[in-house]
Structures are given as C-alpha cells and as structure tokens.
Design a protein around this motif. Structure first.
Motif, PDB file in Angstrom:
ATOM      1  N   UNK A   1      16.201  12.551  26.183  1.00 31.79           N
ATOM      2  CA  UNK A   1      15.628  13.898  26.087  1.00 31.79           C
ATOM      3  C   UNK A   1      15.410  14.268  24.624  1.00 31.79           C
ATOM      4  N   UNK A   2      16.374  13.937  23.765  1.00 30.25           N
ATOM      5  CA  UNK A   2      16.208  14.197  22.330  1.00 30.25           C
ATOM      6  C   UNK A   2      14.963  13.484  21.804  1.00 30.25           C
ATOM      7  N   UNK A   3      14.790  12.246  22.198  1.00 32.70           N
ATOM      8  CA  UNK A   3      13.644  11.456  21.749  1.00 32.70           C
ATOM      9  C   UNK A   3      12.337  12.081  22.250  1.00 32.70           C
ATOM     10  N   UNK A   4      12.300  12.481  23.513  1.00 29.41           N
ATOM     11  CA  UNK A   4      11.083  13.098  24.051  1.00 29.41           C
ATOM     12  C   UNK A   4      10.785  14.427  23.371  1.00 29.41           C
ATOM     13  N   UNK A   5      11.822  15.225  23.085  1.00 26.76           N
ATOM     14  CA  UNK A   5      11.603  16.491  22.389  1.00 26.76           C
ATOM     15  C   UNK A   5      11.040  16.256  20.990  1.00 26.76           C
TER      16      UNK A   5
ATOM     17  N   UNK B   1       3.042  19.718  20.688  1.00 30.24           N
ATOM     18  CA  UNK B   1       3.176  20.322  22.017  1.00 30.24           C
ATOM     19  C   UNK B   1       3.251  21.834  21.895  1.00 30.24           C
ATOM     20  N   UNK B   2       2.490  22.538  22.698  1.00 29.61           N
ATOM     21  CA  UNK B   2       2.382  23.997  22.589  1.00 29.61           C
ATOM     22  C   UNK B   2       3.444  24.760  23.367  1.00 29.61           C
ATOM     23  N   UNK B   3       4.069  24.140  24.348  1.00 33.25           N
ATOM     24  CA  UNK B   3       5.072  24.830  25.159  1.00 33.25           C
ATOM     25  C   UNK B   3       6.410  24.904  24.447  1.00 33.25           C
ATOM     26  N   UNK B   4       7.372  25.570  25.079  1.00 33.64           N
ATOM     27  CA  UNK B   4       8.712  25.660  24.470  1.00 33.64           C
ATOM     28  C   UNK B   4       9.430  24.311  24.493  1.00 33.64           C
ATOM     29  N   UNK B   5      10.196  24.060  23.463  1.00 33.76           N
ATOM     30  CA  UNK B   5      11.020  22.857  23.392  1.00 33.76           C
ATOM     31  C   UNK B   5      12.466  23.335  23.321  1.00 33.76           C
ATOM     32  N   UNK B   6      13.246  22.961  24.321  1.00 31.93           N
ATOM     33  CA  UNK B   6      14.608  23.452  24.459  1.00 31.93           C
ATOM     34  C   UNK B   6      15.584  22.282  24.357  1.00 31.93           C
ATOM     35  N   UNK B   7      16.578  22.441  23.519  1.00 26.78           N
ATOM     36  CA  UNK B   7      17.588  21.400  23.318  1.00 26.78           C
ATOM     37  C   UNK B   7      18.298  21.094  24.641  1.00 26.78           C
ATOM     38  N   UNK B   8      18.397  19.820  24.973  1.00 27.03           N
ATOM     39  CA  UNK B   8      19.082  19.400  26.194  1.00 27.03           C
ATOM     40  C   UNK B   8      18.234  19.483  27.448  1.00 27.03           C
ATOM     41  N   UNK B   9      16.967  19.857  27.283  1.00 27.90           N
ATOM     42  CA  UNK B   9      16.043  19.945  28.411  1.00 27.90           C
ATOM     43  C   UNK B   9      14.693  19.417  27.970  1.00 27.90           C
ATOM     44  N   UNK B  10      13.902  18.975  28.940  1.00 23.88           N
ATOM     45  CA  UNK B  10      12.569  18.481  28.629  1.00 23.88           C
ATOM     46  C   UNK B  10      11.605  19.011  29.690  1.00 23.88           C
ATOM     47  N   UNK B  11      10.393  19.277  29.272  1.00 26.63           N
ATOM     48  CA  UNK B  11       9.370  19.737  30.196  1.00 26.63           C
ATOM     49  C   UNK B  11       9.201  18.718  31.325  1.00 26.63           C
ATOM     50  N   UNK B  12       9.233  19.195  32.558  1.00 24.88           N
ATOM     51  CA  UNK B  12       9.176  18.321  33.726  1.00 24.88           C
ATOM     52  C   UNK B  12       7.909  17.472  33.741  1.00 24.88           C
TER      53      UNK B  12
ATOM     54  N   UNK C   1      19.881  17.457  31.508  1.00 23.06           N
ATOM     55  CA  UNK C   1      20.514  16.154  31.312  1.00 23.06           C
ATOM     56  C   UNK C   1      21.010  15.564  32.633  1.00 23.06           C
ATOM     57  N   UNK C   2      21.675  16.367  33.437  1.00 23.75           N
ATOM     58  CA  UNK C   2      22.233  15.850  34.697  1.00 23.75           C
ATOM     59  C   UNK C   2      21.125  15.355  35.621  1.00 23.75           C
ATOM     60  N   UNK C   3      20.063  16.136  35.742  1.00 19.91           N
ATOM     61  CA  UNK C   3      18.965  15.739  36.624  1.00 19.91           C
ATOM     62  C   UNK C   3      18.260  14.494  36.092  1.00 19.91           C
ATOM     63  N   UNK C   4      18.045  14.433  34.786  1.00 20.78           N
ATOM     64  CA  UNK C   4      17.399  13.260  34.189  1.00 20.78           C
ATOM     65  C   UNK C   4      18.243  12.008  34.424  1.00 20.78           C
ATOM     66  N   UNK C   5      19.552  12.128  34.257  1.00 18.41           N
ATOM     67  CA  UNK C   5      20.453  10.989  34.485  1.00 18.41           C
ATOM     68  C   UNK C   5      20.377  10.531  35.930  1.00 18.41           C
ATOM     69  N   UNK C   6      20.320  11.479  36.840  1.00 16.70           N
ATOM     70  CA  UNK C   6      20.239  11.136  38.263  1.00 16.70           C
ATOM     71  C   UNK C   6      18.911  10.442  38.590  1.00 16.70           C
ATOM     72  N   UNK C   7      17.815  10.984  38.091  1.00 19.67           N
ATOM     73  CA  UNK C   7      16.489  10.408  38.366  1.00 19.67           C
ATOM     74  C   UNK C   7      16.380   9.000  37.814  1.00 19.67           C
ATOM     75  N   UNK C   8      16.874   8.808  36.588  1.00 12.35           N
ATOM     76  CA  UNK C   8      16.733   7.515  35.912  1.00 12.35           C
ATOM     77  C   UNK C   8      17.860   6.542  36.230  1.00 12.35           C
ATOM     78  N   UNK C   9      18.927   7.023  36.836  1.00 12.90           N
ATOM     79  CA  UNK C   9      20.056   6.151  37.152  1.00 12.90           C
ATOM     80  C   UNK C   9      20.829   5.734  35.917  1.00 12.90           C
TER      81      UNK C   9
END
Length: 67
Positions: free
Chosen positions: A26-30, A38-49, A8-16
């Motif tokens: 992130x919730x919406x993307x998950x 999507x075959x990879x892991x989906x983790x609450x509060x994080x999104x695949x880079x 969340x912190x990094x996403x907020x920084x990147x997107x301003x």
C-alpha cells in the motif's frame, strides 16, 4: 456496497499475504499515485480500490468467485 478504499487487513486477505507485507504494498502504491499526479485523496494505510485492482488485476473491478 464496498468502500472507496482498501485497508491493510482487506488487502492482505485479497492477496493472501501478511498484514505487514500488505502495508508495504500500500505504501508503494500510494507513492506511485503521488508520482503519477493522482487527483484523489491519498490516505496512509489505505489505497484507492480502483487503483488497487488496476495494479493487481489489470481491471477496475474484481468480483471474487467461490469455486
């Protein structure tokens, strides 16, 4: 080397944006990832880079450039 997921912190920084808004994005993307099967892991509060950069920049990678 960057991690596989953006938090969340990094996403907020990147997107301003605020952290609360970044968390909603992130919730919406998950949710989209689950719906797309999507075959990879989906983790609450994080999104695949890679998925994050595809959604916002139309590319698999993004390199910041200081102007």
């Amino acid at each position: 080397m960057s991690t596989m997921f953006i938090g969340v912190k990094e996403a907020a920084e990147i997107l301003g944006t605020s952290e609360s808004y970044a968390y909603k994005l992130i919730q919406k993307m998950n949710k989209q990832m689950r719906e797309e099967g999507y075959k990879g892991p989906i983790i609450r509060g994080r999104v695949d880079r890679t998925y994050f950069y595809q959604q916002f920049y139309g590319t698999r990678d993004y390199e910041r450039r200081d102007v």
